[in-house]
Design a protein around this motif. Sequence first.
Motif, PDB file in Angstrom:
ATOM      1  N   PRO A 198       0.832  -1.211   0.000  1.00  0.00           N
ATOM      2  CA  PRO A 198       0.000   0.000   0.000  1.00  0.00           C
ATOM      3  C   PRO A 198       0.869   1.264   0.000  1.00  0.00           C
ATOM      4  O   PRO A 198       2.037   1.224   0.392  1.00  0.00           O
ATOM      5  N   LEU A 199       0.283   2.366  -0.422  1.00  0.00           N
ATOM      6  CA  LEU A 199       1.007   3.633  -0.386  1.00  0.00           C
ATOM      7  C   LEU A 199       1.412   3.952   1.051  1.00  0.00           C
ATOM      8  O   LEU A 199       0.632   3.735   1.994  1.00  0.00           O
ATOM      9  N   PRO A 200       2.630   4.465   1.250  1.00  0.00           N
ATOM     10  CA  PRO A 200       3.140   4.695   2.608  1.00  0.00           C
ATOM     11  C   PRO A 200       2.554   5.941   3.252  1.00  0.00           C
ATOM     12  O   PRO A 200       3.251   6.914   3.536  1.00  0.00           O
ATOM     13  N   GLU A 201       1.261   5.904   3.506  1.00  0.00           N
ATOM     14  CA  GLU A 201       0.589   7.015   4.168  1.00  0.00           C
ATOM     15  C   GLU A 201       0.570   6.785   5.677  1.00  0.00           C
ATOM     16  O   GLU A 201       0.644   5.634   6.130  1.00  0.00           O
ATOM     17  N   PRO A 202       0.504   7.827   6.466  1.00  0.00           N
ATOM     18  CA  PRO A 202       0.482   7.660   7.922  1.00  0.00           C
ATOM     19  C   PRO A 202      -0.626   6.700   8.358  1.00  0.00           C
ATOM     20  O   PRO A 202      -1.785   6.856   7.971  1.00  0.00           O
ATOM     21  N   GLY A 203      -0.240   5.712   9.150  1.00  0.00           N
ATOM     22  CA  GLY A 203      -1.210   4.752   9.655  1.00  0.00           C
ATOM     23  C   GLY A 203      -1.575   3.638   8.691  1.00  0.00           C
ATOM     24  O   GLY A 203      -2.360   2.742   9.047  1.00  0.00           O
ATOM     25  N   ALA A 204      -1.028   3.670   7.486  1.00  0.00           N
ATOM     26  CA  ALA A 204      -1.366   2.632   6.506  1.00  0.00           C
ATOM     27  C   ALA A 204      -0.670   1.314   6.864  1.00  0.00           C
ATOM     28  O   ALA A 204       0.427   1.314   7.430  1.00  0.00           O
ATOM     29  N   PRO A 205      -1.276   0.178   6.526  1.00  0.00           N
ATOM     30  CA  PRO A 205      -0.607  -1.093   6.764  1.00  0.00           C
ATOM     31  C   PRO A 205       0.574  -1.253   5.809  1.00  0.00           C
ATOM     32  O   PRO A 205       0.568  -0.714   4.704  1.00  0.00           O
ATOM     33  N   VAL A 206       1.576  -1.980   6.256  1.00  0.00           N
ATOM     34  CA  VAL A 206       2.725  -2.249   5.387  1.00  0.00           C
ATOM     35  C   VAL A 206       2.371  -3.284   4.327  1.00  0.00           C
ATOM     36  O   VAL A 206       2.842  -3.203   3.186  1.00  0.00           O
ATOM     37  N   ASN A 207       1.538  -4.242   4.704  1.00  0.00           N
ATOM     38  CA  ASN A 207       1.135  -5.292   3.771  1.00  0.00           C
ATOM     39  C   ASN A 207      -0.280  -5.056   3.272  1.00  0.00           C
ATOM     40  O   ASN A 207      -1.122  -4.506   4.001  1.00  0.00           O
ATOM     41  N   PRO A 208      -0.580  -5.471   2.029  1.00  0.00           N
ATOM     42  CA  PRO A 208      -1.947  -5.333   1.538  1.00  0.00           C
ATOM     43  C   PRO A 208      -2.878  -6.263   2.303  1.00  0.00           C
ATOM     44  O   PRO A 208      -2.484  -7.366   2.680  1.00  0.00           O
ATOM     45  N   PRO A 209      -4.100  -5.859   2.544  1.00  0.00           N
ATOM     46  CA  PRO A 209      -5.029  -6.712   3.295  1.00  0.00           C
ATOM     47  C   PRO A 209      -5.567  -7.848   2.429  1.00  0.00           C
ATOM     48  O   PRO A 209      -5.553  -7.776   1.202  1.00  0.00           O
ATOM     49  N   VAL A 210      -6.023  -8.893   3.107  1.00  0.00           N
ATOM     50  CA  VAL A 210      -6.741  -9.971   2.428  1.00  0.00           C
ATOM     51  C   VAL A 210      -8.209  -9.576   2.374  1.00  0.00           C
ATOM     52  O   VAL A 210      -8.852  -9.411   3.419  1.00  0.00           O
ATOM     53  N   VAL A 211      -8.748  -9.402   1.178  1.00  0.00           N
ATOM     54  CA  VAL A 211     -10.137  -8.992   1.014  1.00  0.00           C
ATOM     55  C   VAL A 211     -10.988 -10.237   0.770  1.00  0.00           C
ATOM     56  O   VAL A 211     -10.893 -10.872  -0.285  1.00  0.00           O
ATOM     57  N   LEU A 212     -11.792 -10.594   1.768  1.00  0.00           N
ATOM     58  CA  LEU A 212     -12.624 -11.798   1.694  1.00  0.00           C
ATOM     59  C   LEU A 212     -14.062 -11.385   1.428  1.00  0.00           C
ATOM     60  O   LEU A 212     -14.887 -11.301   2.340  1.00  0.00           O
ATOM     61  N   SER A 213     -14.337 -11.102   0.177  1.00  0.00           N
ATOM     62  CA  SER A 213     -15.695 -10.734  -0.213  1.00  0.00           C
ATOM     63  C   SER A 213     -15.965 -11.244  -1.613  1.00  0.00           C
ATOM     64  O   SER A 213     -15.131 -11.090  -2.506  1.00  0.00           O
ATOM     65  N   SER A 214     -17.135 -11.840  -1.788  1.00  0.00           N
ATOM     66  CA  SER A 214     -17.522 -12.297  -3.120  1.00  0.00           C
ATOM     67  C   SER A 214     -18.272 -11.226  -3.895  1.00  0.00           C
ATOM     68  O   SER A 214     -18.409 -11.318  -5.115  1.00  0.00           O
ATOM     69  N   THR A 215     -18.749 -10.199  -3.185  1.00  0.00           N
ATOM     70  CA  THR A 215     -19.637  -9.216  -3.791  1.00  0.00           C
ATOM     71  C   THR A 215     -19.198  -7.811  -3.398  1.00  0.00           C
ATOM     72  O   THR A 215     -18.682  -7.596  -2.298  1.00  0.00           O
ATOM     73  N   TYR A 216     -19.395  -6.870  -4.303  1.00  0.00           N
ATOM     74  CA  TYR A 216     -18.992  -5.482  -4.074  1.00  0.00           C
ATOM     75  C   TYR A 216     -20.171  -4.550  -4.362  1.00  0.00           C
ATOM     76  O   TYR A 216     -21.045  -4.855  -5.186  1.00  0.00           O
ATOM     77  N   VAL A 217     -20.162  -3.404  -3.710  1.00  0.00           N
ATOM     78  CA  VAL A 217     -21.211  -2.405  -3.939  1.00  0.00           C
ATOM     79  C   VAL A 217     -21.143  -1.919  -5.385  1.00  0.00           C
ATOM     80  O   VAL A 217     -20.050  -1.760  -5.955  1.00  0.00           O
ATOM     81  N   ALA A 218     -22.280  -1.692  -5.972  1.00  0.00           N
ATOM     82  CA  ALA A 218     -22.387  -1.336  -7.386  1.00  0.00           C
ATOM     83  C   ALA A 218     -21.641  -0.046  -7.722  1.00  0.00           C
ATOM     84  O   ALA A 218     -21.408   0.816  -6.869  1.00  0.00           O
ATOM     85  N   ASP A 219     -21.266   0.048  -8.994  1.00  0.00           N
ATOM     86  CA  ASP A 219     -20.673   1.241  -9.604  1.00  0.00           C
ATOM     87  C   ASP A 219     -19.214   1.458  -9.220  1.00  0.00           C
ATOM     88  O   ASP A 219     -18.670   2.551  -9.430  1.00  0.00           O
ATOM     89  N   SER A 256     -15.036  -0.313  -9.391  1.00  0.00           N
ATOM     90  CA  SER A 256     -14.205  -0.925 -10.433  1.00  0.00           C
ATOM     91  C   SER A 256     -14.457  -2.420 -10.559  1.00  0.00           C
ATOM     92  O   SER A 256     -14.198  -3.016 -11.606  1.00  0.00           O
ATOM     93  N   VAL A 257     -14.957  -3.071  -9.494  1.00  0.00           N
ATOM     94  CA  VAL A 257     -15.264  -4.498  -9.500  1.00  0.00           C
ATOM     95  C   VAL A 257     -16.643  -4.685  -8.889  1.00  0.00           C
ATOM     96  O   VAL A 257     -16.984  -4.033  -7.894  1.00  0.00           O
ATOM     97  N   ASN A 258     -17.459  -5.561  -9.476  1.00  0.00           N
ATOM     98  CA  ASN A 258     -18.778  -5.807  -8.891  1.00  0.00           C
ATOM     99  C   ASN A 258     -18.966  -7.244  -8.427  1.00  0.00           C
ATOM    100  O   ASN A 258     -19.964  -7.548  -7.762  1.00  0.00           O
ATOM    101  N   TYR A 259     -17.996  -8.127  -8.780  1.00  0.00           N
ATOM    102  CA  TYR A 259     -18.128  -9.524  -8.380  1.00  0.00           C
ATOM    103  C   TYR A 259     -16.732 -10.139  -8.342  1.00  0.00           C
ATOM    104  O   TYR A 259     -15.871  -9.808  -9.169  1.00  0.00           O
ATOM    105  N   ALA A 260     -16.492 -11.033  -7.377  1.00  0.00           N
ATOM    106  CA  ALA A 260     -15.130 -11.487  -7.104  1.00  0.00           C
ATOM    107  C   ALA A 260     -14.547 -12.379  -8.186  1.00  0.00           C
ATOM    108  O   ALA A 260     -13.334 -12.582  -8.217  1.00  0.00           O
ATOM    109  N   ARG A 261     -15.363 -12.892  -9.092  1.00  0.00           N
ATOM    110  CA  ARG A 261     -14.792 -13.672 -10.198  1.00  0.00           C
ATOM    111  C   ARG A 261     -14.062 -12.762 -11.177  1.00  0.00           C
ATOM    112  O   ARG A 261     -13.226 -13.212 -11.970  1.00  0.00           O
ATOM    113  N   ALA A 262     -14.343 -11.476 -11.127  1.00  0.00           N
ATOM    114  CA  ALA A 262     -13.719 -10.525 -12.052  1.00  0.00           C
ATOM    115  C   ALA A 262     -12.545  -9.780 -11.428  1.00  0.00           C
ATOM    116  O   ALA A 262     -11.698  -9.251 -12.158  1.00  0.00           O
TER     117      ALA A 262
END
Length: 363
Positions: free
Chosen positions: A23-44, A46-52
């Motif tokens: 991740p970008l080195p902003e104050p308080g940001a994690p050093v490692n990218p998070p694991v995103v455990l979601s199959s579905t995303y809110v509409a509109d 960049s991604v709307n479904y985890a297969r994509a």
Amino acid sequence: MSATPDRHPDLHLDTFLVSAGRPLPEPGAPVNPPVVLSSTYVADGSVNYARAGNPTWDAFEEALGGLEGGRALVHASGMGAISAALSLVPAGGTVVAPDTTYNGTVQLLEALEQAGGTVRRRHATDTDGLVADLDGADLVWIESPTNPLMDVMDVRTVLDAARARGVVSVVDNTLPTPLGCRPLTLGADVVVHSATKYIAGHSDVLLGVTVVTDDAAGAEIGERLRRHRTLHGAIAGPLEVYLGLRGLRTLALRYERASANAAELATRLQGHPAAERVRYPGSGAMLSVDIAGDVHAAERVCAATRVWVHSTSLGGVESQLERRRRQPSEPETVPPNLIRLSVGIEHVDDLWTDLDQALRAAL
């Protein structure tokens, strides 16, 4: 598909391995990218479904794209990546390939023939023959060194000839890794990895990667690969991708140590009474040995080791060995007494002591 990152210009690759995909080195940001455990995303978005897509994929793809100098796409496994690359061949099309490659690739090429396609096979070192076979072909498959014979192809000459003829070129870069070869810089259209192996490096995940050039032609091929992944569903889980990126951080250290061990073992094996032939490509962490005697002698070697793990994979921190023809799908061009060695990061003297006693037990 993530583009080549521009946050780390002019870094050595071993430094880039540690820095990329964070991740970008902003104050308080994690050093490692998070694991995103979601199959579905809110509409509109960049991604709307985890297969994509998945944000965890983005970090891994950024790192692999930068390593290879292109744009990367993560797949569920090495076979998922290989299948996607071979989907670029049109129905009834023609592929040029070495006569011995990874046996999963062999099986897919056989399936392509059964579906009406043509595969022109040549020995990996027959450069003139491979170039001649490119006339009228749709795709050339390159693997160097080949698995498990460890033959070295003239990659640049074949790639130059393919580009001159408009033939799509795919290079399986699993064994050399981007630290040993960067095929896109030599003119390849697509690079394939079984990231299960050296990229992840700990024998705990299944992952594959395709990488294309960072230009208009690469974007067109990349979109075809993405569509194949999405429609066929060969997508990677976010936890596996996170572990793959974590493993990638130590690739330079692991590959350097394993390659040094392999070079030393290849030297010690020369002239060993149980080694009929040593197949070492001159670099990297892989070699193969034809065992003096028959199939049973080779099996006795595999059964007698204590440090080496008798298993069917490669590229982990642990040293692994296997008689490849025990796999029913292995090509008959592979000698039945050949043992493939994936050299790990253990102390080389322990590896040698264990291997030597196993070899002598087979005599």
